[in-house]
Design a protein around this motif. Structure first.
Motif, mmCIF file in Angstrom:
data_model
loop_
_atom_site.group_PDB
_atom_site.id
_atom_site.type_symbol
_atom_site.label_atom_id
_atom_site.label_comp_id
_atom_site.label_asym_id
_atom_site.label_seq_id
_atom_site.Cartn_x
_atom_site.Cartn_y
_atom_site.Cartn_z
ATOM 1 N N THR A 57 0.853 -1.189 0.000
ATOM 2 C CA THR A 57 0.000 0.000 0.000
ATOM 3 C C THR A 57 0.886 1.236 0.000
ATOM 4 N N ALA A 58 0.304 2.362 -0.360
ATOM 5 C CA ALA A 58 1.067 3.615 -0.341
ATOM 6 C C ALA A 58 1.563 3.919 1.065
ATOM 7 N N LYS B 59 1.188 5.472 -6.678
ATOM 8 C CA LYS B 59 0.438 4.212 -6.589
ATOM 9 C C LYS B 59 -0.266 3.930 -7.917
ATOM 10 N N SER B 60 -0.310 2.660 -8.258
ATOM 11 C CA SER B 60 -0.915 2.209 -9.505
ATOM 12 C C SER B 60 -2.283 1.605 -9.240
ATOM 13 N N GLY C 11 0.073 8.895 -3.672
ATOM 14 C CA GLY C 11 -0.389 8.040 -2.581
ATOM 15 C C GLY C 11 -1.342 8.722 -1.621
ATOM 16 N N ILE D 130 4.438 8.703 -3.031
ATOM 17 C CA ILE D 130 4.303 7.333 -3.547
ATOM 18 C C ILE D 130 3.419 7.400 -4.797
#
Length: 158
Positions: free
Chosen positions: A32-33, A49-50, A66, A47
């Protein structure tokens, strides 16, 4: 799958002229972020995040800060497509990466990618490197070069 996934990310980084030796592993996980930010000692907003969505049968990847939630309607407007959430199986099948380790690069085949403009507030951001334990640093400009992604305002408001 994680060794092959990590190898694909390394190859994508090299192909984009980015240093693949900067990939870091955190055995406790960076799925997780918040986990990644805690492991790295950085702001969660740094972060990248995808998040995978479905546009019909096609995957779409949003790379968000994130700290942000992706505004699905904003992302849909940018893409001109109706979006739906992606199941973990769809994510795995579409990207070759497990949820929690989806990298912005190394997909086969390539997919439409949109990058959160808020990531440009940072000189460096961190992204998943294909597993829920590996991350790599990249400048926001390098992230665009790596992914061919479109930069847009995709943060959910409110």
């Amino acid at each position: 799958m994680s060794d092959a996934a990590l190898a694909r990310v390394r190859a994508a980084l090299r192909a984009a002229g980015l240093a693949d030796g900067l990939i870091r592993e955190f055995p406790a996980g960076t799925a997780t972020a918040a986990d990644a930010a805690a492991a790295l000692g950085c702001d969660v907003a740094a972060i990248a995040k995808s998040i995978v969505f479905r546009a019909g049968d096609a995957p779409v990847l949003a790379i968000a800060s994130g700290a942000n939630r992706v505004g699905k309607s904003r992302l849909a407007a940018v893409l001109g497509a109706k979006l739906a959430p992606a199941s973990p199986d769809f994510v795995r099948d579409a990207t070759g990466f497990a949820p929690g380790g989806v990298s912005p690069a190394g997909h086969d085949p390539a997919m439409r990618i949109v990058i959160d403009r808020d990531l440009f507030a940072f000189a460096e951001v961190w992204a998943a490197a294909g597993t829920p334990r590996h991350v790599f640093p990249v400048t926001p400009e390098g992230l665009v070069r790596l992914t061919g992604g479109l930069v847009a305002d995709i943060r959910q408001e409110g």
